[in-house]
Design a protein around this motif. Sequence first.
Motif, PDB file in Angstrom:
ATOM      1  N   THR B 109      32.908  45.233  45.208  1.00  0.00           N
ATOM      2  CA  THR B 109      34.159  45.561  45.916  1.00  0.00           C
ATOM      3  C   THR B 109      34.170  47.069  46.149  1.00  0.00           C
ATOM      4  N   LEU B 110      35.089  47.506  46.992  1.00  0.00           N
ATOM      5  CA  LEU B 110      35.302  48.949  47.115  1.00  0.00           C
ATOM      6  C   LEU B 110      35.965  49.450  45.829  1.00  0.00           C
ATOM      7  N   PRO B 111      35.834  50.757  45.534  1.00  0.00           N
ATOM      8  CA  PRO B 111      36.476  51.262  44.318  1.00  0.00           C
ATOM      9  C   PRO B 111      37.988  51.079  44.393  1.00  0.00           C
ATOM     10  N   GLY B 112      38.556  50.640  43.278  1.00  0.00           N
ATOM     11  CA  GLY B 112      40.001  50.403  43.261  1.00  0.00           C
ATOM     12  C   GLY B 112      40.363  48.961  43.561  1.00  0.00           C
ATOM     13  N   TYR B 113      39.380  48.140  43.890  1.00  0.00           N
ATOM     14  CA  TYR B 113      39.645  46.726  44.205  1.00  0.00           C
ATOM     15  C   TYR B 113      38.894  45.793  43.247  1.00  0.00           C
ATOM     16  N   GLU B 114      38.365  46.360  42.186  1.00  0.00           N
ATOM     17  CA  GLU B 114      37.508  45.581  41.302  1.00  0.00           C
ATOM     18  C   GLU B 114      38.342  44.741  40.335  1.00  0.00           C
ATOM     19  N   PRO B 115      37.803  43.586  39.926  1.00  0.00           N
ATOM     20  CA  PRO B 115      38.466  42.800  38.887  1.00  0.00           C
ATOM     21  C   PRO B 115      38.025  43.259  37.497  1.00  0.00           C
ATOM     22  N   ILE B 116      38.761  42.797  36.506  1.00  0.00           N
ATOM     23  CA  ILE B 116      38.334  42.969  35.115  1.00  0.00           C
ATOM     24  C   ILE B 116      37.720  41.646  34.681  1.00  0.00           C
ATOM     25  N   THR B 117      36.511  41.718  34.174  1.00  0.00           N
ATOM     26  CA  THR B 117      35.856  40.488  33.764  1.00  0.00           C
ATOM     27  C   THR B 117      35.014  40.718  32.519  1.00  0.00           C
ATOM     28  N   LEU B 138      37.176  34.025  36.383  1.00  0.00           N
ATOM     29  CA  LEU B 138      37.517  34.656  37.668  1.00  0.00           C
ATOM     30  C   LEU B 138      37.687  33.604  38.743  1.00  0.00           C
ATOM     31  N   ASP B 139      36.782  32.647  38.766  1.00  0.00           N
ATOM     32  CA  ASP B 139      36.860  31.580  39.757  1.00  0.00           C
ATOM     33  C   ASP B 139      36.936  30.246  39.011  1.00  0.00           C
ATOM     34  N   PRO B 140      38.129  29.634  38.946  1.00  0.00           N
ATOM     35  CA  PRO B 140      38.264  28.381  38.204  1.00  0.00           C
ATOM     36  C   PRO B 140      37.336  27.282  38.721  1.00  0.00           C
ATOM     37  N   ASP B 141      36.949  27.373  39.997  1.00  0.00           N
ATOM     38  CA  ASP B 141      36.042  26.347  40.541  1.00  0.00           C
ATOM     39  C   ASP B 141      34.586  26.583  40.129  1.00  0.00           C
ATOM     40  N   LYS B 142      34.278  27.820  39.780  1.00  0.00           N
ATOM     41  CA  LYS B 142      32.894  28.142  39.370  1.00  0.00           C
ATOM     42  C   LYS B 142      32.952  28.997  38.102  1.00  0.00           C
ATOM     43  N   PRO B 143      33.445  28.407  37.017  1.00  0.00           N
ATOM     44  CA  PRO B 143      33.703  29.222  35.820  1.00  0.00           C
ATOM     45  C   PRO B 143      32.448  29.815  35.194  1.00  0.00           C
ATOM     46  N   VAL B 156      38.391  39.988  44.928  1.00  0.00           N
ATOM     47  CA  VAL B 156      39.518  40.796  45.401  1.00  0.00           C
ATOM     48  C   VAL B 156      40.849  40.178  44.969  1.00  0.00           C
ATOM     49  N   GLU B 157      40.909  38.838  44.937  1.00  0.00           N
ATOM     50  CA  GLU B 157      42.149  38.165  44.526  1.00  0.00           C
ATOM     51  C   GLU B 157      42.525  38.541  43.089  1.00  0.00           C
ATOM     52  N   LYS B 158      41.519  38.660  42.237  1.00  0.00           N
ATOM     53  CA  LYS B 158      41.784  39.014  40.842  1.00  0.00           C
ATOM     54  C   LYS B 158      41.633  40.523  40.614  1.00  0.00           C
ATOM     55  N   GLY B 159      41.309  41.230  41.662  1.00  0.00           N
ATOM     56  CA  GLY B 159      41.033  42.660  41.509  1.00  0.00           C
ATOM     57  C   GLY B 159      42.268  43.515  41.678  1.00  0.00           C
ATOM     58  N   VAL B 233      42.437  62.303  38.644  1.00  0.00           N
ATOM     59  CA  VAL B 233      42.526  60.909  38.188  1.00  0.00           C
ATOM     60  C   VAL B 233      43.592  60.707  37.114  1.00  0.00           C
ATOM     61  N   ARG B 234      44.109  61.772  36.560  1.00  0.00           N
ATOM     62  CA  ARG B 234      45.192  61.618  35.582  1.00  0.00           C
ATOM     63  C   ARG B 234      46.443  61.050  36.259  1.00  0.00           C
ATOM     64  N   ALA B 235      46.563  61.271  37.562  1.00  0.00           N
ATOM     65  CA  ALA B 235      47.741  60.770  38.278  1.00  0.00           C
ATOM     66  C   ALA B 235      47.434  59.516  39.081  1.00  0.00           C
ATOM     67  N   VAL B 236      46.241  58.983  38.929  1.00  0.00           N
ATOM     68  CA  VAL B 236      45.828  57.832  39.735  1.00  0.00           C
ATOM     69  C   VAL B 236      45.958  56.553  38.901  1.00  0.00           C
ATOM     70  N   ILE B 237      46.423  55.504  39.557  1.00  0.00           N
ATOM     71  CA  ILE B 237      46.526  54.209  38.873  1.00  0.00           C
ATOM     72  C   ILE B 237      45.941  53.102  39.763  1.00  0.00           C
ATOM     73  N   GLU B 238      45.642  51.989  39.138  1.00  0.00           N
ATOM     74  CA  GLU B 238      45.272  50.763  39.856  1.00  0.00           C
ATOM     75  C   GLU B 238      46.230  49.674  39.411  1.00  0.00           C
ATOM     76  N   ARG B 239      46.812  48.961  40.377  1.00  0.00           N
ATOM     77  CA  ARG B 239      47.732  47.864  40.033  1.00  0.00           C
ATOM     78  C   ARG B 239      47.017  46.520  40.154  1.00  0.00           C
ATOM     79  N   PHE B 240      47.253  45.674  39.190  1.00  0.00           N
ATOM     80  CA  PHE B 240      46.712  44.314  39.194  1.00  0.00           C
ATOM     81  C   PHE B 240      47.876  43.335  39.154  1.00  0.00           C
ATOM     82  N   GLY B 241      47.668  42.157  39.685  1.00  0.00           N
ATOM     83  CA  GLY B 241      48.672  41.101  39.576  1.00  0.00           C
ATOM     84  C   GLY B 241      48.073  39.802  40.078  1.00  0.00           C
ATOM     85  N   PHE B 242      47.973  38.795  39.198  1.00  0.00           N
ATOM     86  CA  PHE B 242      47.346  37.541  39.631  1.00  0.00           C
ATOM     87  C   PHE B 242      47.733  36.416  38.674  1.00  0.00           C
TER      88      PHE B 242
END
Lengths: 445, 299
Positions: B109-117, B138-143, B156-159, B233-242
């Motif tokens: 993914t592009l930086p900032g769009y990565e999932p945690i796995t 990450l992918d319930p169909d292909k665990p 990207v959906e989980k990122g 980067v001290r002021a930078v965040i990444e938001r997740f929600g899934f």
Amino acid sequence: MNAPMSDAVFMRRRARLVSLLEQAAELEHGVMCQYIFAAVTMKKTHEEGGVSWAQLEAMRPWRGHIMLVAREEMEHLGLVLNLLTAIGEAPTLNRRAFPFSVSYGGLSQELTLEPFSLPTMVRFALIEMPEKLLPDSEAWKTLAEHTNGVFDPARFDLIAQLYDEVAELIQELPEDRLFIGPPEAQFTTPDIFPGAIRGIDPSAMAKKPAYNVAMRAVIDRASALEVVDQIREEGEGAKEHGGPTEGPDAQPSHFQLFMDILEDMGPAGVGAEQARPVLANPTLDGPAEGRVTHPVTRKVMALFDACYETLLLSLMRYFAHTDESERDLDALQQASFFPMMTTVIRPLAECLTLLPAREDGPETAGPSFVIPPGVRFLPHRDAAFQLLSMRYDAMVEMAQELSQLSQLGVKVLAPLGDRLTQVYETLWRSRLNLQRTAGLATTDE
Amino acid sequence: MSDAPVSLILEFDGWCMIRQPTDPDPYDERRGVSGYTFAFGDEPDLNRVIYMQPSPDSPARSHGPPHGVFIRKAQQVGKGDPRPIPELEGATFDLLDEPVLENRNWALTLPGYEPITPFHIRIESSSPSLVIDRNVPLDPDKPDLPAWKLDEDVLVEKGARGLALEPETVGRATGLWDFLQAAVDRRAALEKDLKALEKKNKKKHEAKRAILRGRIAELTYAIEHPKDRRLLVRAVIERFGFPLTGSAASVDDPDGVLGGTLATSASATWRIDFWMGAWDADALSCFVEGALSIPYTSS
């Protein structure tokens, strides 16, 4: 008012400019490779032996600085390709095999792949030396000391003089006849590094370098001269002192960075012993003194060579793009910069410096940066992408074999197993990305 | 009509450690070369792993923020007013199995769009005794597929939803508003430590001195170049929600503190929203703040 330039004179002078830019491209490409080579030969851990904790900490920023300069040389190469494109010419990534010499106006510069050492750093500093180094400067004294008192700055003006003539020709040739290339074929920093941060104005980000790479478009005489100035100021032949410019955004020139390392090496007690015993100018099939013969190492070297060749083919198609769609360009961008340069080329180069060059003897191998004679622009879009895809198939196969060998207990590969597996996974993914983005059939589905 | 609780909402925050190399270094770089994060002296290699709780595999650097992510607020929500569960405050919030931010130098993914796995949540408290545990593919169909083989859409959906410059979010959550001053203060503390160490056995403490010198050098660069990534980067965040689904959860609540039965089947859909950020390049830490929503069974 000057008389209009005749067509014959214009064509002759233009041909001279093209020749100089092609020479500049080879030079920038060559110095970049030799900087990367030296950086990846530096010992990185205490376990390698022969290096103290204090030496490792002294060397840590040096390695980063040499890699920084190498990235800026990549930028310079890219800017020279933008210049060639701007005047309607094809970009070139041709380069002779190491070692080779570049000549200009009676001057000659030898480019060679050698491990990190004091003589290597002296050579790097001389390559980047400012056009007019002041005789009473500390830099002059240091260089004189390291060249046994026979220091002759005039011998090292090649890069500065070459770009001087490039600038003169750009000034002299009629702008409307010279800049006939398509402006949309120019590449700028955001094309190469498309990352963004919300909350920061994208137009402000576009003007900033990314990882010290500041690619700018060349569309006319003014922008062409700015690009030539940028190349010179950042390192090669900055006119006056070569020292850092003012302000918090300022970066020291290449010359200054190399001189700082040179001056700190003695006090830190660092020399060739703190580098891995890497062969100079290693190759698979070149002259005997640099030839790598260890059968397992040759497999890693062959993978490196295949990846480097593929990278160049992708870059040529990227810079010379003709009928590519936006998606095609995305595919080439991904195949060329991140992740190919960072996650395949550099890790493999580092792995090679830890692998034996021969069945006996202490020497280790290194990246050859060999360019086969057949590497040239692939002119037909569909065939080009299919060929790139097939090359990825081969590279994935080679990397998978190495990953498996490391897991099967092949002794020399064991410490590198994780890294080789990650190279395999990256190549596998990069192939998928290329195939999908370019609309090709995918291999593994 | 039933007044049974509908959902359990757990709010969490705290500092985690992440010994991660940074672009343009390769994602598997062990010591740090061209990015702004490094392993100094005899510190363990950079390994990318996110440690929500202290671990011997990731020793904390001196003068860094307190390490640990905890439940700050727990409540049942349903038809009536929310019912607080104060007993759960202070429970640990953890991600198990060595999770990483997975973009592999933009290959996935592009930086900032990565999932945690992997994404294996575990909430644990000893008093009252409670464990909530769910390992979500990450992918319930292909665990069983590794992240590097998954479709980009899934990643990207989980990122994360991109990098965002949000100094106010960081300041409100952490109390840090002046990042430059924080760097100056940290450097002063490290210089004091180094001075003390210089007086001790030189050979014995050589590696420790190298660590301090390296950290001081990088902080000095940040202070002299306040627009550099080290401070930015001290002021930078990444938001997740899934949504979290596709695997069964386990809940052990012998004290009955939850006041109901949580939905734990593989098809039960939980929801998590959080941000990571306020990256501290010197302490190799970042802040996490968010909420986990878990439905109760209707029976």
